[in-house]
Design a protein around this motif. Sequence first.
Motif, PDB file in Angstrom:
ATOM      1  N   GLY A   1       0.804  -1.218   0.000  1.00 49.96           N
ATOM      2  CA  GLY A   1       0.000   0.000   0.000  1.00 49.96           C
ATOM      3  C   GLY A   1       0.836   1.266   0.000  1.00 49.96           C
ATOM      4  N   VAL A   2       0.301   2.312  -0.617  1.00 48.07           N
ATOM      5  CA  VAL A   2       0.912   3.640  -0.588  1.00 48.07           C
ATOM      6  C   VAL A   2      -0.208   4.670  -0.555  1.00 48.07           C
ATOM      7  CG1 VAL A   2       1.138   3.587  -3.119  1.00 48.07           C
ATOM      8  CG2 VAL A   2       2.387   5.294  -1.812  1.00 48.07           C
ATOM      9  N   ARG A   3      -0.075   5.660   0.318  1.00 49.01           N
ATOM     10  CA  ARG A   3      -1.080   6.723   0.428  1.00 49.01           C
ATOM     11  C   ARG A   3      -0.366   8.062   0.493  1.00 49.01           C
ATOM     12  NH1 ARG A   3      -4.587   5.988   5.418  1.00 49.01           N
ATOM     13  NH2 ARG A   3      -2.934   7.142   6.488  1.00 49.01           N
ATOM     14  N   VAL A   4      -0.741   8.960  -0.381  1.00 52.70           N
ATOM     15  CA  VAL A   4      -0.110  10.277  -0.478  1.00 52.70           C
ATOM     16  C   VAL A   4      -0.980  11.327   0.193  1.00 52.70           C
ATOM     17  CG1 VAL A   4       0.574  12.103  -2.098  1.00 52.70           C
ATOM     18  CG2 VAL A   4       1.170   9.717  -2.587  1.00 52.70           C
TER      19      VAL A   4
ATOM     20  N   ARG B   1       2.717  16.895   1.858  1.00 52.13           N
ATOM     21  CA  ARG B   1       3.819  16.407   1.017  1.00 52.13           C
ATOM     22  C   ARG B   1       4.499  15.192   1.663  1.00 52.13           C
ATOM     23  NH1 ARG B   1       6.949  21.992  -0.874  1.00 52.13           N
ATOM     24  NH2 ARG B   1       5.266  22.799  -2.192  1.00 52.13           N
ATOM     25  N   THR B   2       3.674  14.224   2.001  1.00 49.91           N
ATOM     26  CA  THR B   2       4.186  12.993   2.597  1.00 49.91           C
ATOM     27  C   THR B   2       3.523  11.796   1.939  1.00 49.91           C
ATOM     28  OG1 THR B   2       2.510  12.960   4.335  1.00 49.91           O
ATOM     29  CG2 THR B   2       4.587  14.074   4.842  1.00 49.91           C
TER      30      THR B   2
ATOM     31  N   ALA C   1       4.395   6.842  -9.208  1.00 47.77           N
ATOM     32  CA  ALA C   1       3.141   7.096  -9.924  1.00 47.77           C
ATOM     33  C   ALA C   1       2.123   7.809  -9.037  1.00 47.77           C
ATOM     34  CB  ALA C   1       2.567   5.772 -10.428  1.00 47.77           C
ATOM     35  N   GLU C   2       1.992   7.377  -7.783  1.00 47.95           N
ATOM     36  CA  GLU C   2       1.025   8.014  -6.890  1.00 47.95           C
ATOM     37  C   GLU C   2       1.426   9.457  -6.576  1.00 47.95           C
ATOM     38  OE1 GLU C   2      -1.911   6.942  -5.627  1.00 47.95           O
ATOM     39  OE2 GLU C   2      -1.739   5.181  -6.909  1.00 47.95           O
ATOM     40  N   ALA C   3       2.711   9.690  -6.344  1.00 45.99           N
ATOM     41  CA  ALA C   3       3.168  11.050  -6.039  1.00 45.99           C
ATOM     42  C   ALA C   3       3.007  11.972  -7.239  1.00 45.99           C
ATOM     43  CB  ALA C   3       4.623  11.012  -5.583  1.00 45.99           C
ATOM     44  N   ALA C   4       3.261  11.451  -8.437  1.00 42.61           N
ATOM     45  CA  ALA C   4       3.192  12.265  -9.649  1.00 42.61           C
ATOM     46  C   ALA C   4       1.791  12.823  -9.893  1.00 42.61           C
ATOM     47  CB  ALA C   4       3.641  11.445 -10.855  1.00 42.61           C
ATOM     48  N   ARG C   5       0.788  12.124  -9.422  1.00 45.90           N
ATOM     49  CA  ARG C   5      -0.588  12.621  -9.581  1.00 45.90           C
ATOM     50  C   ARG C   5      -0.790  13.941  -8.859  1.00 45.90           C
ATOM     51  NH1 ARG C   5      -4.102   8.084  -7.202  1.00 45.90           N
ATOM     52  NH2 ARG C   5      -5.712   9.644  -7.592  1.00 45.90           N
ATOM     53  N   HIS C   6       0.093  14.246  -7.911  1.00 47.50           N
ATOM     54  CA  HIS C   6      -0.014  15.473  -7.119  1.00 47.50           C
ATOM     55  C   HIS C   6       1.146  16.438  -7.398  1.00 47.50           C
ATOM     56  CE1 HIS C   6      -3.133  13.396  -4.804  1.00 47.50           C
ATOM     57  NE2 HIS C   6      -2.327  12.356  -4.782  1.00 47.50           N
ATOM     58  N   GLY C   7       1.900  16.191  -8.472  1.00 48.61           N
ATOM     59  CA  GLY C   7       3.030  17.055  -8.788  1.00 48.61           C
ATOM     60  C   GLY C   7       4.191  16.912  -7.832  1.00 48.61           C
ATOM     61  N   LEU C   8       4.307  15.745  -7.212  1.00 47.62           N
ATOM     62  CA  LEU C   8       5.350  15.496  -6.223  1.00 47.62           C
ATOM     63  C   LEU C   8       6.202  14.307  -6.639  1.00 47.62           C
ATOM     64  CD1 LEU C   8       3.093  15.866  -3.051  1.00 47.62           C
ATOM     65  CD2 LEU C   8       4.719  17.569  -3.923  1.00 47.62           C
ATOM     66  N   ALA C   9       7.308  14.109  -5.933  1.00 51.79           N
ATOM     67  CA  ALA C   9       8.213  12.996  -6.234  1.00 51.79           C
ATOM     68  C   ALA C   9       8.792  12.445  -4.941  1.00 51.79           C
ATOM     69  CB  ALA C   9       9.345  13.448  -7.160  1.00 51.79           C
TER      70      ALA C   9
ATOM     71  N   GLU D   1       6.551   6.596   7.038  1.00 51.53           N
ATOM     72  CA  GLU D   1       6.016   7.875   6.561  1.00 51.53           C
ATOM     73  C   GLU D   1       7.207   8.694   6.088  1.00 51.53           C
ATOM     74  OE1 GLU D   1       3.671  11.906   8.049  1.00 51.53           O
ATOM     75  OE2 GLU D   1       3.727  10.124   9.341  1.00 51.53           O
ATOM     76  N   VAL D   2       7.177   9.121   4.813  1.00 47.64           N
ATOM     77  CA  VAL D   2       8.322   9.804   4.219  1.00 47.64           C
ATOM     78  C   VAL D   2       7.893  11.118   3.584  1.00 47.64           C
ATOM     79  CG1 VAL D   2       9.491   7.616   3.761  1.00 47.64           C
ATOM     80  CG2 VAL D   2       8.067   8.640   1.969  1.00 47.64           C
ATOM     81  N   ASP D   3       8.864  12.008   3.466  1.00 42.20           N
ATOM     82  CA  ASP D   3       8.639  13.254   2.747  1.00 42.20           C
ATOM     83  C   ASP D   3       8.593  13.005   1.244  1.00 42.20           C
ATOM     84  OD1 ASP D   3       8.737  14.931   5.019  1.00 42.20           O
ATOM     85  OD2 ASP D   3      10.931  14.936   4.966  1.00 42.20           O
ATOM     86  N   LEU D   4       7.789  13.807   0.564  1.00 43.48           N
ATOM     87  CA  LEU D   4       7.837  13.932  -0.890  1.00 43.48           C
ATOM     88  C   LEU D   4       8.374  15.326  -1.223  1.00 43.48           C
ATOM     89  CD1 LEU D   4       4.362  12.372  -1.758  1.00 43.48           C
ATOM     90  CD2 LEU D   4       6.592  11.236  -1.786  1.00 43.48           C
ATOM     91  N   VAL D   5       8.941  15.475  -2.389  1.00 48.82           N
ATOM     92  CA  VAL D   5       9.530  16.757  -2.766  1.00 48.82           C
ATOM     93  C   VAL D   5       8.768  17.351  -3.947  1.00 48.82           C
ATOM     94  CG1 VAL D   5      11.795  16.155  -1.872  1.00 48.82           C
ATOM     95  CG2 VAL D   5      11.263  15.642  -4.259  1.00 48.82           C
ATOM     96  N   PRO D   6       8.745  18.688  -4.065  1.00 46.92           N
ATOM     97  CA  PRO D   6       7.954  19.345  -5.109  1.00 46.92           C
ATOM     98  C   PRO D   6       8.664  19.337  -6.466  1.00 46.92           C
ATOM     99  CG  PRO D   6       9.032  20.986  -3.753  1.00 46.92           C
ATOM    100  CD  PRO D   6       9.349  19.656  -3.128  1.00 46.92           C
ATOM    101  N   VAL D   7       8.841  18.161  -7.017  1.00 47.18           N
ATOM    102  CA  VAL D   7       9.490  18.001  -8.321  1.00 47.18           C
ATOM    103  C   VAL D   7       8.518  17.295  -9.252  1.00 47.18           C
ATOM    104  CG1 VAL D   7      11.370  16.893  -9.588  1.00 47.18           C
ATOM    105  CG2 VAL D   7      11.812  17.930  -7.346  1.00 47.18           C
TER     106      VAL D   7
END
Length: 475
Positions: free
Chosen positions: A111-114, A119-120, A134-142, A217-223
């Motif tokens: 499982g993965v939940r954004v 931004r996590t 793929a899940e992060a990219a839906r929100h403009g994140l990486a 639980e991890v950070d995502l970055v605005p890339v």
Amino acid sequence: MTDTPGMPTDTMCASTSTCDTVNTIDTLVDRVRGPVLRPGDEGYAEECSGFQMAFQQRPSVVVGATGADDVRAAVEHAAACDLPVAVQASGHGAPFAAEGGMLITTGRMDGVRVDATARTARLEAGVPWERVVAEAARHGLAPLNGSGPNVGAVSYTLGGGLGLLARSYGYAADHVRAIEVVTADACLRHVTPDSAPDLFWALRGGRDNFGVVTGLEVDLVPVERIYGGSLVFDGPLVEEVLRTYLEWTRSLPEELTSSVATIVYPDMLQLPDHLRGRYVAQIRIGYTGDAAEGERLVAPLRAIGPRLQDTVAEMSYAESASIYEEPTTPHAYCGDNALLRELDSSVVRPLMDLTGPTAPVMCVFGIRHLGGALSRPPLAPNAVGHRDARYLLTILSPLDGDEDTVRPVHQGVLAQVERWTMGTSLNFVFSRGEPLTPERVRSAYEPGDYDRLTGLKARYDPANTFRINHNIRRS
């Protein structure tokens, strides 16, 4: 599965039992939702297999965990019966599941939940990076993923995590906010910098020595987009590529993360014409700045000469797996590495002689440029070692049989850079069929940090239940 459950807010422990009473295999089967398999059972071989096919795993029991409760039951059984435990997500590194041990596989926990606002992302233990990207990219994140899209995100992060954006943002382990882990006492713990600072420090870099991590639980970055891709040069230019690359990396902004690799491709019909049977050098680029500035920075590399392939351009981060184009089919391989304080062109020719067309085995020789954000400690310190290393040198070979032919070649490569070697990155040690020596494991950490890890090992895993790995010995 697309969602992960929330992490526990406190510590949950299983009941204490002994191996000859409650903890029989049949009782374990009743307590675990996933499969519990022994040698000879249908599905046993498939459950033990992973991406790394270099050797056959033969644990006494393998538990296909579906969640944290399954992991707790498995660890309680292993501790009561004095079974050493190995953990496997995608199986790229492959645990050393010796006869008599337990293997816990986590691939069903995917499982993965954004949370786009925070931004996590919450990651379950077996999710591969391609799902997270793929899940992060839906929100403009990486996420801070690595070069292989089917590598397990959690195991990668626990070992440090050297990714495509590493010089811009540091190690993946630097961006962990919380950890869900089952420790050797079969307790499920929610670990943060505030709730358990010592264990939080040790897990990030200490890998699987302190428990079975069931979620992060991890950070995502605005890339959302990067300037990236690869430049592939033919054999006559390999030496100039390596020399130019080393000089080029001395003055780069930290927004640019790169590596270079050389390989002699076999003459196989499955390969594209421009690679088949050729000795090539490939430079991989990931730049988080403006594409026009990226063009200027990469210009000295293009000036080396004609390319067999040039894919460097602006791309969405969701396409970033194309930068390395790593194989996705399971196979057997062996690899080693050295973290280097420096590297100069005096060893280029000897390294080419060892790994090029005249080598007795196929070699994928690589240099990854470090520094930038990798050199800075995170806000919440962790056990990742040798942050002042400037390069990571890697050597990998496919295996056809045992490693007797491969190991001398790899040892020769590491000997060439011994004068600059600071230590080892455990995430880039592959196969061997056995754990590293205590000296090699120690070399992955700063001396004071290793001593601290051994003390924490004695506290959280006094019986060394989690020892089928690159083991940190308790003090």
